[in-house]
Every structure is written in structure tokens, then in C-alpha cells.
Design an enzyme around this catalytic site. Structure first.
Site, PDB file in Angstrom:
ATOM      1  N   ASN A 118       0.870  -1.184   0.000  1.00  0.00           N
ATOM      2  CA  ASN A 118       0.000   0.000   0.000  1.00  0.00           C
ATOM      3  C   ASN A 118       0.907   1.235   0.000  1.00  0.00           C
ATOM      4  OD1 ASN A 118      -1.804   2.058   0.519  1.00  0.00           O
ATOM      5  ND2 ASN A 118      -2.199   1.449   2.646  1.00  0.00           N
ATOM      6  N   LYS A 128       0.093   4.247  -0.213  1.00  0.00           N
ATOM      7  CA  LYS A 128      -0.567   5.431   0.383  1.00  0.00           C
ATOM      8  C   LYS A 128      -0.364   6.649  -0.530  1.00  0.00           C
ATOM      9  CE  LYS A 128       0.307   3.438   4.868  1.00  0.00           C
ATOM     10  NZ  LYS A 128       0.264   3.622   6.296  1.00  0.00           N
ATOM     11  N   HIS A 133      -9.346   1.208   5.158  1.00  0.00           N
ATOM     12  CA  HIS A 133      -8.048   1.365   5.824  1.00  0.00           C
ATOM     13  C   HIS A 133      -8.220   2.288   7.026  1.00  0.00           C
ATOM     14  CE1 HIS A 133      -3.901   2.522   6.562  1.00  0.00           C
ATOM     15  NE2 HIS A 133      -3.552   1.430   5.893  1.00  0.00           N
ATOM     16  N   GLU A 180      -6.572   4.669   8.085  1.00  0.00           N
ATOM     17  CA  GLU A 180      -6.372   6.103   7.788  1.00  0.00           C
ATOM     18  C   GLU A 180      -7.627   6.693   7.146  1.00  0.00           C
ATOM     19  OE1 GLU A 180      -2.719   5.535   5.656  1.00  0.00           O
ATOM     20  OE2 GLU A 180      -1.717   5.024   7.534  1.00  0.00           O
ATOM     21  N   GLU A 237      -5.060  -4.857  10.952  1.00  0.00           N
ATOM     22  CA  GLU A 237      -4.011  -3.855  11.082  1.00  0.00           C
ATOM     23  C   GLU A 237      -4.229  -3.063  12.367  1.00  0.00           C
ATOM     24  OE1 GLU A 237      -2.241  -2.830   7.016  1.00  0.00           O
ATOM     25  OE2 GLU A 237      -3.979  -1.545   7.290  1.00  0.00           O
ATOM     26  N   GLY A 265       2.784   2.280  10.666  1.00  0.00           N
ATOM     27  CA  GLY A 265       3.721   3.381  10.452  1.00  0.00           C
ATOM     28  C   GLY A 265       4.458   3.814  11.712  1.00  0.00           C
ATOM     29  N   SER A 304       3.769  -2.151  10.274  1.00  0.00           N
ATOM     30  CA  SER A 304       5.229  -2.133  10.396  1.00  0.00           C
ATOM     31  C   SER A 304       5.893  -3.471  10.043  1.00  0.00           C
ATOM     32  CB  SER A 304       5.647  -1.676  11.794  1.00  0.00           C
ATOM     33  OG  SER A 304       5.212  -0.342  12.022  1.00  0.00           O
TER      34      SER A 304
HETATM   35  C1  PEP Z   1      -0.630   0.088   6.120  1.00  0.00           C
HETATM   36  O1  PEP Z   1      -0.786   1.277   5.955  1.00  0.00           O
HETATM   37  O2  PEP Z   1      -1.472  -0.684   5.666  1.00  0.00           O
HETATM   38  C2  PEP Z   1       0.535  -0.370   6.868  1.00  0.00           C
HETATM   39  C3  PEP Z   1       0.530  -1.557   7.339  1.00  0.00           C
HETATM   40  O3  PEP Z   1       1.562   0.545   7.007  1.00  0.00           O
HETATM   41  P1  PEP Z   1       3.031   0.239   7.614  1.00  0.00           P
HETATM   42  O4  PEP Z   1       3.510  -1.043   7.024  1.00  0.00           O
HETATM   43  O5  PEP Z   1       3.857   1.424   7.191  1.00  0.00           O
HETATM   44  O6  PEP Z   1       2.874   0.151   9.092  1.00  0.00           O
END
Ligand code: PEP
Length: 249
Positions: free
Chosen positions: A9, A11, A95, A97, A167, A173, A212
Site C-alpha cells: 500500500n 498510500k 483502511h 487512515e 491492522e 507506520g 510495520s
Molecule cells: C498500512 O498502511 O497498511 C501499513 C501496514 O503501514 P506500515 O507497514 O507502514 O505500518
């Protein structure tokens, strides 16, 4: 046997030059991989260019979001027809976000999931608790509500195509990854809830972990029985890291 999915992803990152160089390298490095599904989800502006550079490859394209109407006066939105036209097979829905900054709710997620199936996409439906919810002992309750409301009233024939991404918001992040034990505990619970919603089909549904993921932690996470792949944010922006993640052993 559930086929592993590794999805990146991006973003709101990248412009044409860096996107093209990433996918060209990716295409070459993963061309022999057949036992995992590889997906990249670039920003909408890059879908066309990325698609062009991924032709004849084993890498699928996904959208990061999608509206539930097929066309009309919805300024700034992206429709299922547009994602189809751009060559997407997958679409990320709900998601954290989007939920945190753009008012997505379990109800809007539900409409989008139904639309995704209607247009023959594979939806990657994101769920997960915040740190405050986890600290109050609410993680399981939050995830269950997101599943029951976000996945309400789907058609039986769509059940096994569904992909869920757990998640935990506190791990996205932040560099903090859920331990394999923490992740597996929730993934197992998610599969139990999925079984109660989609009787007899939960073993076919892929449940991805996201938060992460890095080349250093992917193998431990993937050794868990109920983790069927990863949704990768930050680490998918670097060809080197994403390739290492895809090739985990
Ligand atoms: C995500 O945004 O779906 C995600 C898992 O981000 P990150 O791997 O940067 O934590």
C-alpha cells in the site's frame, strides 16, 4: 490451502519516475514467484503508468479506496468502473487512515465491500483497534463489530473471495509490530468470527496482517497458522525491502 498474499500500500507517496523504477525492478526480481499473490496499490494518478510497466508480469494492481456508486456527481471520488478500467483486481477498503481522517464507518465499508464484489474485485477489508482501545481491553470487541457490520449481508458465492487485513492502528507506520503471538491471537479470533458469519467458509478466507512489517519480521509473522500474508505500507516503497518481504522463507 490458502495462497499467501503480499500487498503493498503506497498510500499518498511517489510520482511517476520513482514509481516506474520501483515496479520495473520488482517485476524482474519476482517474475518466478508462483506460490504467492503479489499486489501493488499505488495512488490513483499512477495506476495507468504502473499498469503499463507491469504488463506480462505476475504482479496485480489494486486501488487504495473506491466509492460505492458507479458514476455521477461525486467530486474527488473514484468509481469501480474507473478502477476496472485502470486494470485493478484488488481494492483496499476501510483502511484505518480512511476511517480516522475521512470519516469511513463500518456502514460505508459494508457498501464498498458489496460494490467491490458486484464489480468482481477482491476487496482487502481493513480492521483493527487503536492503542487506547487495546489498553482498555476492547481489541476483540472492536474487531468483532468491524467484521459483523462491515461484512453484513454478503452473497454466499462471495464469501471465499474475501480478504481481511488485521491492522492494529498502533502498529501502522509506528515501527511497533504486533508480536507473532499477539497477531495470531487476534487472527485466530477473526477466523472464529468469520466462521460464525460465513459458516463453513472461514478456512478459505485470507487474513493478512499489517503494521510495520519489515524484511526482519515477516518470517516470524508468517509462521503463524492464521496469518495468510501481509499488507505492507512503508516497506513497500522500497524495491529492496518489498522484494525481501515477498521472498520471505
Ligand atoms: C498500512 O498502511 O497498511 C501499513 C501496514 O503501514 P506500515 O507497514 O507502514 O505500518
Amino acid at each position: 490451502m490458502r495462497k499467501v498474499i503480499i500487498a503493498g500500500n503506497w498510500k499518498m507517496n511517489k510520482e511517476t519516475e520513482s514509481a516506474v523504477s520501483l515496479v520495473r525492478e520488482l517485476k524482474t526480481e519476482v517474475r518466478d514467484i508462483t506460490d504467492r499473490e503479489i499486489v501493488v496499490c499505488p495512488p490513483f494518478t499512477l495506476l495507468g503508468e504502473v499498469k503499463k510497466n507491469l504488463c506480462d508480469s505476475n504482479i496485480f494492481l489494486g486501488g487504495q479506496n473506491m466509492f460505492w456508486e458507479k458514476e455521477g456527481a461525486y467530486t474527488g471520488e473514484i468509481s469501480p468502473l474507473m478502477l476496472k478500467d485502470a486494470g485493478c483486481k484488488y481494492v483496499i477498503i476501510g483502511h484505518s487512515e480512511r476511517r480516522a481522517y475521512f470519516g469511513e464507518t463500518n456502514e460505508s465499508v459494508n457498501k464498498k465491500v458489496k460494490t467491490a464484489f458486484c464489480y468482481d474485485f477482491i476487496p482487502i477489508v481493513c480492521i483493527g483497534e487503536t492503542l487506547a482501545q487495546r489498553e482498555k481491553g476492547e481489541a476483540f470487541g472492536v474487531v468483532e463489530k468491524q467484521l459483523r457490520e462491515g461484512l453484513a449481508d454478503l452473497k454466499v458465492e462471495d464469501f471465499s473471495k474475501l480478504v481481511v487485513a488485521y491492522e492494529p492502528v498502533w502498529a501502522i507506520g509506528t515501527g511497533k509490530t504486533a508480536t507473532p503471538l499477539q497477531a495470531e491471537e487476534i487472527h485466530k479470533f477473526i477466523r472464529e468470527i468469520l466462521e460464525s458469519i460465513f459458516e463453513g467458509k472461514s478456512e478459505e478466507i485470507r487474513i493478512l496482517y499489517g503494521g510495520s512489517i519489515k524484511p526482519e519480521n515477516i518470517s516470524d509473522l508468517m509462521s503463524c497458522q492464521n496469518i495468510d500474508g501481509g499488507l505492507i505500507g512503508g516497506a513497500s516503497l522500497s524495491a529492496d525491502n518489498f522484494i525481501k518481504i515477498i521472498k520471505f522463507i
